[in-house]
Design a protein around this motif. Sequence first.
Motif, PDB file in Angstrom:
ATOM      1  N   GLN A   1       1.052  -1.281   0.133  1.00 10.81           N
ATOM      2  CA  GLN A   1      -0.133  -0.207  -0.139  1.00 10.81           C
ATOM      3  C   GLN A   1       0.971   1.238   0.029  1.00 10.81           C
ATOM      4  OE1 GLN A   1      -3.200  -0.646  -0.545  1.00 10.81           O
ATOM      5  NE2 GLN A   1      -3.061   1.546  -0.856  1.00 10.81           N
ATOM      6  N   LYS A   2       2.013   1.171   0.876  1.00 14.45           N
ATOM      7  CA  LYS A   2       2.759   2.298   0.752  1.00 14.45           C
ATOM      8  C   LYS A   2       3.495   2.689  -0.692  1.00 14.45           C
ATOM      9  CE  LYS A   2       4.851   2.340   5.407  1.00 14.45           C
ATOM     10  NZ  LYS A   2       5.991   2.257   6.448  1.00 14.45           N
TER      11      LYS A   2
ATOM     12  N   ASP B   1       0.664   4.034  -2.902  1.00 13.97           N
ATOM     13  CA  ASP B   1       0.278   5.441  -2.583  1.00 13.97           C
ATOM     14  C   ASP B   1       1.347   6.192  -3.034  1.00 13.97           C
ATOM     15  OD1 ASP B   1      -1.858   4.443  -1.441  1.00 13.97           O
ATOM     16  OD2 ASP B   1      -1.184   4.464   0.719  1.00 13.97           O
ATOM     17  N   TYR B   2       2.589   5.907  -3.028  1.00 18.32           N
ATOM     18  CA  TYR B   2       3.878   6.666  -3.309  1.00 18.32           C
ATOM     19  C   TYR B   2       3.798   7.025  -4.880  1.00 18.32           C
ATOM     20  CZ  TYR B   2       8.245   9.035  -3.894  1.00 18.32           C
ATOM     21  OH  TYR B   2       9.174   9.740  -4.564  1.00 18.32           O
TER      22      TYR B   2
ATOM     23  N   GLN C   1       1.433   6.543  -6.741  1.00 25.56           N
ATOM     24  CA  GLN C   1      -0.019   7.113  -7.426  1.00 25.56           C
ATOM     25  C   GLN C   1       0.121   8.558  -7.311  1.00 25.56           C
ATOM     26  OE1 GLN C   1      -3.182   5.423  -5.205  1.00 25.56           O
ATOM     27  NE2 GLN C   1      -3.732   3.803  -6.941  1.00 25.56           N
ATOM     28  N   LYS C   2       0.743   9.005  -6.229  1.00 29.62           N
ATOM     29  CA  LYS C   2       1.055  10.406  -5.673  1.00 29.62           C
ATOM     30  C   LYS C   2       2.190  10.994  -6.790  1.00 29.62           C
ATOM     31  CE  LYS C   2      -0.332  11.423  -1.245  1.00 29.62           C
ATOM     32  NZ  LYS C   2      -0.048  11.537   0.202  1.00 29.62           N
TER      33      LYS C   2
ATOM     34  N   ALA D   1       9.118   6.661   0.157  1.00 25.33           N
ATOM     35  CA  ALA D   1       7.953   6.232   0.324  1.00 25.33           C
ATOM     36  C   ALA D   1       7.926   5.655   1.926  1.00 25.33           C
ATOM     37  CB  ALA D   1       7.735   5.190  -0.651  1.00 25.33           C
TER      38      ALA D   1
END
Length: 384
Positions: free
Chosen positions: A23-24, A27-28, A30-31, A44
């Motif tokens: 998930q980390k 998320d990273y 995606q950002k 991240a």
Amino acid sequence: MGRAPCCDKNGLKKGPWTPEEDQKLIDYIQKHGYGNWRTLPKNAGLQRCGKSCRLRWTNYLRPDIKRGRFSFEEEETIIQLHSILGNKWSAIAARLPGRTDNEIKNYWNTHIRKRLLRMGIDPVTHSPRLDLLDLSSILSNSSLYNNTSSQMDMSRLLGFQPLVNPELLKLATSLLSNQHQNNFQGNDNQMQNNYNPMLQTTQIQAPIQNPLPNCTTMTNTATPTTDTATLTDTSNQTGVPFFDEAQLMGPSFEQYPTNIPNFDAQNLDHLQSNGLSMPNIQPTNAFGYYGTSHQTFMDPSLSSNHTFQSNGSEGHHQSFFNYGPSVMSTPSSSPTPLNSSSNSTTYVNSSGTENSPESYCNEMMKFEIPDILDVNQFLLAQSN
DNA sequence: AAATAAGACAACCGCTCTGCT
DNA sequence: CAGCAGAGCGGTTGTCTTATT
């Protein structure tokens, strides 16, 4: 060269990824997007090396990855591509949307390779395991070469005449004949290692027209004027070379001025990225190596908008060439997709029964290993 | 039910290639 | 041109799951 290690091992985690780590990473990316994998894990908040992050992303977390079982079409495509490209998994993966090279490699090693071995097919050369035969003992029977019906003798000896592909039989006979002419100078291993009918037949048939750089001992030792006559496959006298790795991967298409579409992996990517469509590829010889007119090429590295399609009918993704009968004939009962627009395609053979990939594979490679050959023993040796 | 073998697949390792400085 | 880092690739290993004894 003072190469830095791919990652600093101090305090970095190895092994399976946890959902939290995944998930980390997601998320990273995606950002911030991916790239600069070395600094990514630090940014991240991951205790992983950049390489591990990259592999996790490209092989597992990428959103465009297709999970689940390989379809029959995918499997067929893998086999066909592998026969040309060999273990170039990334090149194969580039033709299979949503599949990674790692996934294909694993699937090959755990499924396809074993199945081919079970069927007596060398997964490297995609040819029947001629080395399963005791060629030297066969050759010791000199009467085999004292008449023109050596092919019949050969097939009788092997006991698979009704089932084996006649082209294969011709090739095997030619090989034996050639070996005999060369007095079988103890290099049978070399010969076996070099033997790949998908490539070698081209060289055998047209050594002058198709001087591939990876010509092998068998070809090199052959004198074109004499040995070619011995090795020529009379069923294909067109001189049109097969569609082989040299064509798929190499840049030397100028060698083939006629009838050969400018079609190799790199050029394909160029064409795709430029939004160009594939010329309508038609079989240029009796071997039909350019497949049917229903061909769709997709490259997962490009966006899904860049579907590469020939002039055939739309939809159904089909492997882009067919085996010629030199080794694996597509049988007359070749399965036809019932619903070509569906992703989950059911195949039926001529008898109307469903074909699993394996059963079709068995059909496709329609020959049997005679009882005298201990395939199990061979498999055992392979695993050692 | 437990032990073992086999299968499946994720992940790692080491090498090469490519582009930048 | 050399050195370096980033990235990619293919081979191999490790781990978990499933099947078999």
